[in-house]
Design a protein around this motif. Structure first.
Motif, PDB file in Angstrom:
ATOM      1  N   TRP A 286      14.997  -2.509 -35.181  1.00 21.64           N
ATOM      2  CA  TRP A 286      13.840  -3.110 -35.859  1.00 21.64           C
ATOM      3  C   TRP A 286      14.057  -3.139 -37.376  1.00 21.64           C
ATOM      4  N   SER A 287      14.625  -2.069 -37.917  1.00 19.87           N
ATOM      5  CA  SER A 287      14.817  -1.982 -39.374  1.00 19.87           C
ATOM      6  C   SER A 287      15.795  -3.034 -39.893  1.00 19.87           C
ATOM      7  N   LYS A 288      16.623  -3.602 -39.026  1.00 14.41           N
ATOM      8  CA  LYS A 288      17.578  -4.633 -39.436  1.00 14.41           C
ATOM      9  C   LYS A 288      16.929  -6.020 -39.524  1.00 14.41           C
ATOM     10  N   ILE A 289      15.702  -6.135 -39.039  1.00 12.94           N
ATOM     11  CA  ILE A 289      14.974  -7.407 -39.084  1.00 12.94           C
ATOM     12  C   ILE A 289      14.180  -7.449 -40.391  1.00 12.94           C
ATOM     13  N   PRO A 290      14.304  -8.532 -41.171  1.00  8.98           N
ATOM     14  CA  PRO A 290      13.542  -8.625 -42.434  1.00  8.98           C
ATOM     15  C   PRO A 290      12.027  -8.500 -42.202  1.00  8.98           C
ATOM     16  N   LYS A 291      11.345  -7.858 -43.152  1.00  8.27           N
ATOM     17  CA  LYS A 291       9.889  -7.619 -43.048  1.00  8.27           C
ATOM     18  C   LYS A 291       9.081  -8.861 -42.697  1.00  8.27           C
ATOM     19  N   PRO A 292       9.311 -10.004 -43.358  1.00 14.37           N
ATOM     20  CA  PRO A 292       8.503 -11.188 -43.021  1.00 14.37           C
ATOM     21  C   PRO A 292       8.687 -11.616 -41.551  1.00 14.37           C
ATOM     22  N   ILE A 293       9.887 -11.445 -41.032  1.00 16.90           N
ATOM     23  CA  ILE A 293      10.149 -11.798 -39.632  1.00 16.90           C
ATOM     24  C   ILE A 293       9.467 -10.788 -38.707  1.00 16.90           C
ATOM     25  N   GLN A 294       9.503  -9.506 -39.073  1.00 12.19           N
ATOM     26  CA  GLN A 294       8.824  -8.477 -38.281  1.00 12.19           C
ATOM     27  C   GLN A 294       7.344  -8.824 -38.133  1.00 12.19           C
ATOM     28  N   GLU A 295       6.710  -9.196 -39.247  1.00 11.85           N
ATOM     29  CA  GLU A 295       5.284  -9.541 -39.229  1.00 11.85           C
ATOM     30  C   GLU A 295       5.024 -10.732 -38.319  1.00 11.85           C
ATOM     31  N   LYS A 296       5.874 -11.754 -38.409  1.00  9.54           N
ATOM     32  CA  LYS A 296       5.696 -12.931 -37.556  1.00  9.54           C
ATOM     33  C   LYS A 296       5.852 -12.581 -36.080  1.00  9.54           C
ATOM     34  N   LEU A 297       6.802 -11.701 -35.768  1.00 13.41           N
ATOM     35  CA  LEU A 297       7.018 -11.298 -34.378  1.00 13.41           C
ATOM     36  C   LEU A 297       5.794 -10.555 -33.820  1.00 13.41           C
ATOM     37  N   LEU A 298       5.194  -9.689 -34.638  1.00 15.53           N
ATOM     38  CA  LEU A 298       4.020  -8.933 -34.192  1.00 15.53           C
ATOM     39  C   LEU A 298       2.767  -9.800 -34.105  1.00 15.53           C
ATOM     40  N   GLU A 299       2.722 -10.864 -34.887  1.00 11.67           N
ATOM     41  CA  GLU A 299       1.556 -11.755 -34.897  1.00 11.67           C
ATOM     42  C   GLU A 299       1.684 -12.905 -33.904  1.00 11.67           C
ATOM     43  N   ASN A 300       2.775 -12.951 -33.163  1.00  9.22           N
ATOM     44  CA  ASN A 300       3.022 -14.052 -32.241  1.00  9.22           C
ATOM     45  C   ASN A 300       3.396 -13.512 -30.861  1.00  9.22           C
ATOM     46  N   VAL A 301       2.408 -12.922 -30.197  1.00 11.34           N
ATOM     47  CA  VAL A 301       2.581 -12.328 -28.874  1.00 11.34           C
ATOM     48  C   VAL A 301       1.664 -13.060 -27.903  1.00 11.34           C
ATOM     49  N   PHE A 302       2.102 -13.234 -26.670  1.00  9.68           N
ATOM     50  CA  PHE A 302       1.284 -13.949 -25.696  1.00  9.68           C
ATOM     51  C   PHE A 302       0.413 -12.988 -24.886  1.00  9.68           C
ATOM     52  N   CYS A 303      -0.871 -13.299 -24.803  1.00 10.57           N
ATOM     53  CA  CYS A 303      -1.838 -12.567 -23.980  1.00 10.57           C
ATOM     54  C   CYS A 303      -2.294 -13.511 -22.877  1.00 10.57           C
ATOM     55  N   SER A 304      -2.318 -13.053 -21.643  1.00  9.03           N
ATOM     56  CA  SER A 304      -2.712 -13.925 -20.526  1.00  9.03           C
ATOM     57  C   SER A 304      -4.180 -14.337 -20.609  1.00  9.03           C
ATOM     58  N   THR A 305      -4.989 -13.605 -21.361  1.00 10.63           N
ATOM     59  CA  THR A 305      -6.398 -13.945 -21.532  1.00 10.63           C
ATOM     60  C   THR A 305      -6.637 -14.823 -22.751  1.00 10.63           C
ATOM     61  N   CYS A 306      -6.013 -14.465 -23.877  1.00 12.72           N
ATOM     62  CA  CYS A 306      -6.307 -15.113 -25.159  1.00 12.72           C
ATOM     63  C   CYS A 306      -5.274 -16.137 -25.617  1.00 12.72           C
ATOM     64  N   GLY A 307      -4.119 -16.140 -25.012  1.00 15.26           N
ATOM     65  CA  GLY A 307      -3.039 -16.995 -25.503  1.00 15.26           C
ATOM     66  C   GLY A 307      -2.293 -16.271 -26.610  1.00 15.26           C
ATOM     67  N   VAL A 308      -1.929 -16.972 -27.671  1.00 16.34           N
ATOM     68  CA  VAL A 308      -1.183 -16.364 -28.770  1.00 16.34           C
ATOM     69  C   VAL A 308      -2.087 -15.409 -29.535  1.00 16.34           C
ATOM     70  N   THR A 309      -1.585 -14.203 -29.773  1.00 14.80           N
ATOM     71  CA  THR A 309      -2.374 -13.161 -30.422  1.00 14.80           C
ATOM     72  C   THR A 309      -1.469 -12.245 -31.232  1.00 14.80           C
TER      73      THR A 309
END
Length: 67
Positions: free
Chosen positions: A11-34
């Motif tokens: 995880w530490s090898k991934i740049p901070k802005p990319i880390q944030e995008k990865l955490l903010e772009n997760v799929f939920c079966s109820t809500c969709g992108v979350t």
């Protein structure tokens, strides 16, 4: 939050802005992108597995980030 040492190293090898995008772009079966919250990281043979909760509905969600 549970953190696996190997997962943290990957995880530490991934740049901070990319880390944030990865955490903010997760799929939920109820809500969709979350956003994933209250998450734990695990080392996986194909990358990093992040398990946590949907920020909108609190259901369990996961994301695999491949190496």
């Amino acid at each position: 939050m549970t953190l696996d040492i190997k997962a943290i190293e990957k995880w530490s090898k991934i740049p901070k802005p990319i880390q944030e995008k990865l955490l903010e772009n997760v799929f939920c079966s109820t809500c969709g992108v979350t956003e994933i919250v209250d998450y734990s990281m695990y080392d996986d043979k194909t990358g990093i597995l992040i398990k946590g909760k949907c920020k909108k509905c609190n259901e369990e969600v996961a994301r695999l980030i491949e190496d």
